[in-house]
Design a protein around this motif. Structure first.
Motif, PDB file in Angstrom:
ATOM      1  N   LEU A  88       0.829  -1.204   0.000  1.00  0.00           N
ATOM      2  CA  LEU A  88       0.000   0.000   0.000  1.00  0.00           C
ATOM      3  C   LEU A  88       0.863   1.253   0.000  1.00  0.00           C
ATOM      4  O   LEU A  88       1.772   1.388   0.817  1.00  0.00           O
ATOM      5  CB  LEU A  88      -0.908   0.025   1.234  1.00  0.00           C
ATOM      6  CG  LEU A  88      -1.807  -1.194   1.465  1.00  0.00           C
ATOM      7  CD1 LEU A  88      -2.537  -1.069   2.792  1.00  0.00           C
ATOM      8  CD2 LEU A  88      -2.809  -1.333   0.338  1.00  0.00           C
ATOM      9  N   MET A  89       0.558   2.171  -0.918  1.00  0.00           N
ATOM     10  CA  MET A  89       1.151   3.494  -0.898  1.00  0.00           C
ATOM     11  C   MET A  89       0.065   4.479  -0.475  1.00  0.00           C
ATOM     12  O   MET A  89      -1.057   4.428  -0.996  1.00  0.00           O
ATOM     13  CB  MET A  89       1.701   3.886  -2.269  1.00  0.00           C
ATOM     14  CG  MET A  89       2.935   3.117  -2.714  1.00  0.00           C
ATOM     15  SD  MET A  89       4.402   3.397  -1.696  1.00  0.00           S
ATOM     16  CE  MET A  89       4.614   5.159  -1.840  1.00  0.00           C
ATOM     17  N   VAL A  90       0.387   5.357   0.459  1.00  0.00           N
ATOM     18  CA  VAL A  90      -0.538   6.384   0.914  1.00  0.00           C
ATOM     19  C   VAL A  90       0.013   7.745   0.516  1.00  0.00           C
ATOM     20  O   VAL A  90       1.158   8.077   0.849  1.00  0.00           O
ATOM     21  CB  VAL A  90      -0.743   6.325   2.439  1.00  0.00           C
ATOM     22  CG1 VAL A  90      -1.678   7.442   2.897  1.00  0.00           C
ATOM     23  CG2 VAL A  90      -1.301   4.966   2.851  1.00  0.00           C
ATOM     24  N   ALA A  91      -0.789   8.527  -0.226  1.00  0.00           N
ATOM     25  CA  ALA A  91      -0.407   9.872  -0.629  1.00  0.00           C
ATOM     26  C   ALA A  91      -1.145  10.870   0.248  1.00  0.00           C
ATOM     27  O   ALA A  91      -2.376  10.943   0.230  1.00  0.00           O
ATOM     28  CB  ALA A  91      -0.740  10.104  -2.108  1.00  0.00           C
ATOM     29  N   ILE A 134       4.814   5.922   2.039  1.00  0.00           N
ATOM     30  CA  ILE A 134       4.145   7.206   2.199  1.00  0.00           C
ATOM     31  C   ILE A 134       4.681   8.209   1.179  1.00  0.00           C
ATOM     32  O   ILE A 134       5.895   8.352   1.020  1.00  0.00           O
ATOM     33  CB  ILE A 134       4.342   7.775   3.623  1.00  0.00           C
ATOM     34  CG1 ILE A 134       3.821   6.800   4.683  1.00  0.00           C
ATOM     35  CG2 ILE A 134       3.645   9.125   3.758  1.00  0.00           C
ATOM     36  CD1 ILE A 134       2.333   6.590   4.655  1.00  0.00           C
ATOM     37  N   ILE A 135       3.747   8.889   0.509  1.00  0.00           N
ATOM     38  CA  ILE A 135       4.052  10.007  -0.380  1.00  0.00           C
ATOM     39  C   ILE A 135       3.387  11.247   0.201  1.00  0.00           C
ATOM     40  O   ILE A 135       2.243  11.186   0.649  1.00  0.00           O
ATOM     41  CB  ILE A 135       3.534   9.750  -1.803  1.00  0.00           C
ATOM     42  CG1 ILE A 135       4.298   8.590  -2.455  1.00  0.00           C
ATOM     43  CG2 ILE A 135       3.640  11.000  -2.678  1.00  0.00           C
ATOM     44  CD1 ILE A 135       3.699   8.145  -3.781  1.00  0.00           C
ATOM     45  N   VAL A 136       4.099  12.346   0.229  1.00  0.00           N
ATOM     46  CA  VAL A 136       3.509  13.622   0.634  1.00  0.00           C
ATOM     47  C   VAL A 136       3.537  14.542  -0.580  1.00  0.00           C
ATOM     48  O   VAL A 136       4.473  14.503  -1.382  1.00  0.00           O
ATOM     49  CB  VAL A 136       4.250  14.254   1.824  1.00  0.00           C
ATOM     50  CG1 VAL A 136       4.089  13.405   3.070  1.00  0.00           C
ATOM     51  CG2 VAL A 136       5.730  14.443   1.526  1.00  0.00           C
ATOM     52  N   LEU A 193      -3.008   2.343  -4.154  1.00  0.00           N
ATOM     53  CA  LEU A 193      -2.645   3.697  -3.746  1.00  0.00           C
ATOM     54  C   LEU A 193      -3.847   4.352  -3.084  1.00  0.00           C
ATOM     55  O   LEU A 193      -4.954   4.344  -3.635  1.00  0.00           O
ATOM     56  CB  LEU A 193      -2.191   4.529  -4.952  1.00  0.00           C
ATOM     57  CG  LEU A 193      -1.952   6.018  -4.718  1.00  0.00           C
ATOM     58  CD1 LEU A 193      -0.798   6.237  -3.746  1.00  0.00           C
ATOM     59  CD2 LEU A 193      -1.684   6.747  -6.033  1.00  0.00           C
ATOM     60  N   ILE A 194      -3.637   4.906  -1.889  1.00  0.00           N
ATOM     61  CA  ILE A 194      -4.678   5.646  -1.179  1.00  0.00           C
ATOM     62  C   ILE A 194      -4.324   7.125  -1.248  1.00  0.00           C
ATOM     63  O   ILE A 194      -3.278   7.537  -0.724  1.00  0.00           O
ATOM     64  CB  ILE A 194      -4.791   5.181   0.281  1.00  0.00           C
ATOM     65  CG1 ILE A 194      -5.072   3.673   0.345  1.00  0.00           C
ATOM     66  CG2 ILE A 194      -5.880   5.944   1.008  1.00  0.00           C
ATOM     67  CD1 ILE A 194      -5.004   3.102   1.741  1.00  0.00           C
ATOM     68  N   LEU A 195      -5.161   7.904  -1.889  1.00  0.00           N
ATOM     69  CA  LEU A 195      -4.909   9.329  -2.081  1.00  0.00           C
ATOM     70  C   LEU A 195      -5.853  10.141  -1.205  1.00  0.00           C
ATOM     71  O   LEU A 195      -7.074  10.052  -1.346  1.00  0.00           O
ATOM     72  CB  LEU A 195      -5.103   9.707  -3.548  1.00  0.00           C
ATOM     73  CG  LEU A 195      -4.939  11.185  -3.895  1.00  0.00           C
ATOM     74  CD1 LEU A 195      -3.477  11.589  -3.823  1.00  0.00           C
ATOM     75  CD2 LEU A 195      -5.501  11.469  -5.285  1.00  0.00           C
ATOM     76  N   MET A 196      -5.300  10.932  -0.294  1.00  0.00           N
ATOM     77  CA  MET A 196      -6.110  11.735   0.619  1.00  0.00           C
ATOM     78  C   MET A 196      -5.803  13.214   0.400  1.00  0.00           C
ATOM     79  O   MET A 196      -4.651  13.642   0.527  1.00  0.00           O
ATOM     80  CB  MET A 196      -5.832  11.345   2.075  1.00  0.00           C
ATOM     81  CG  MET A 196      -6.675  12.094   3.082  1.00  0.00           C
ATOM     82  SD  MET A 196      -6.681  11.289   4.722  1.00  0.00           S
ATOM     83  CE  MET A 196      -4.941  11.048   5.018  1.00  0.00           C
TER      84      MET A 196
END
Length: 330
Positions: A88-91, A134-136, A193-196
């Protein structure tokens, strides 16, 4: 189960015997380095018996030392690790609008980023068996943490992130593009990918829909989360008034991104709704992977090393008694 890491070291076990045979084959006039040779001609039974014990202890110490050098390792019973197979990648959006205080934590007003970090921390801690990255993003997108099982470090990095680290604007397309890049080396059925975010795409050279179409071709599933309350009381010139702090949220865009990639769009108007959304994502059907077994390993080298030193000490003690007895008899 016992396993030897260096079993070839056991070939050194008969080395003292070979040295003894070589010394005995030499001429009697040749000086030998075996400290007990001068006592071999004696016919005194007690001294011979004590000499045999000393030699036996010395060889036993050698055998224990060689056994230790073979690196014996005790393998415990295998432990089964349930596979999940998720990467999982979280943005996470760090743009300026994430500082709007329209959320709550512990019944106290909180900005969007603080609420997001609190809920994301709980989500990270529950990811046992998953790899998480984690992506910011703000004006640019940056990799905060690559895919890893080190959830504690990832959680710490998330908690240390601050608004403005990546700029004040919102580059959704670049965040998706970076997520695709970081997920491209894993099996296609495991890319998520979870984009918030709380706004619309206002920066970056990559169009969010173009990035979403490319993500669909690469097999990346994107779940999007729109965060922000719909009503908020602010103090105006003529007194308090109700405003919509999420008027900039581009819900049609986030919905299209999710639909194009086979994901879902979620709307988080409060911290409680955000927690429920991550619980739903957590229940997504994982992709089965190969069974993983882990066996605890215990090295026995230090115990054998101590036993060898103890046996050597006993041999030297016996040798000292034998030498003292020889001096007294002479």
């Amino acid at each position: 189960m016992l396993e030897l890491q260096w079993p070839w070291v056991l070939l050194l076990l008969p080395l003292p015997i070979f040295m003894r045979m070589i010394n005995q084959s030499q001429s009697s006039s040749h000086t030998t380095y075996w400290q007990y040779n001068e006592l071999f001609n004696t016919h005194e039974k007690p001294r011979l018996r004590q000499l045999s014990i000393s030699l036996l202890l010395l060889y036993l110490a050698w055998c224990i030392l060689i056994a230790g050098l073979s690196r014996p390792t005790w393998l415990g019973e295998p432990n089964y690790i349930p596979p999940t197979g998720r990467d999982l990648m979280v943005a996470l959006d760090l743009s300026g609008s994430m500082q709007i205080p329209d959320m709550t934590l512990n019944e106290q007003p909180a900005d969007r980023l603080s609420a997001a970090k609190e809920v994301l921390s709980q989500f990270i801690q529950a990811r046992k068996g998953d790899r998480l990255g984690i992506i910011v993003f703000g004006s640019k997108a940056y990799l905060l943490a690559p895919l890893s099982f080190d959830l504690a470090t990832i959680n710490q990095l998330v908690q240390e992130s601050q608004i403005g680290f990546a700029g004040e604007q919102t580059a959704i397309g670049e965040a998706i593009g970076l997520g695709i890049k970081r997920l491209q080396d894993i099996p296609a059925e495991q890319r998520v990918l979870i984009l918030m975010t709380d706004g619309a795409n206002t920066a970056g050279r990559v169009s969010p829909l173009q990035a979403a179409n490319y993500a669909a071709k690469q097999g990346v599933t994107i779940h999007t989360i729109g965060i922000g309350a719909e009503q908020m009381v602010v103090q105006g010139f003529f007194g308090p008034k109700v405003v919509n702090p999420s008027s900039d949220l581009d819900e049609p865009l986030l919905t299209n991104i999710a639909e194009l990639t086979g994901g879902q769009y979620f709307r988080a108007r409060s911290t409680q709704e955000l927690k429920m959304i991550y619980q739903l994502i957590e229940q997504l059907e994982p992709t089965p992977s190969e069974d993983v077994f882990q066996r605890p390993q215990t090295s026995l080298f230090h115990w054998l090393g101590l036993a060898s030193l103890f046996t050597l000490g006993m041999s030297l003690l016996s040798s000292g008694r034998l030498t003292l007895a020889g001096k007294q008899s002479s």
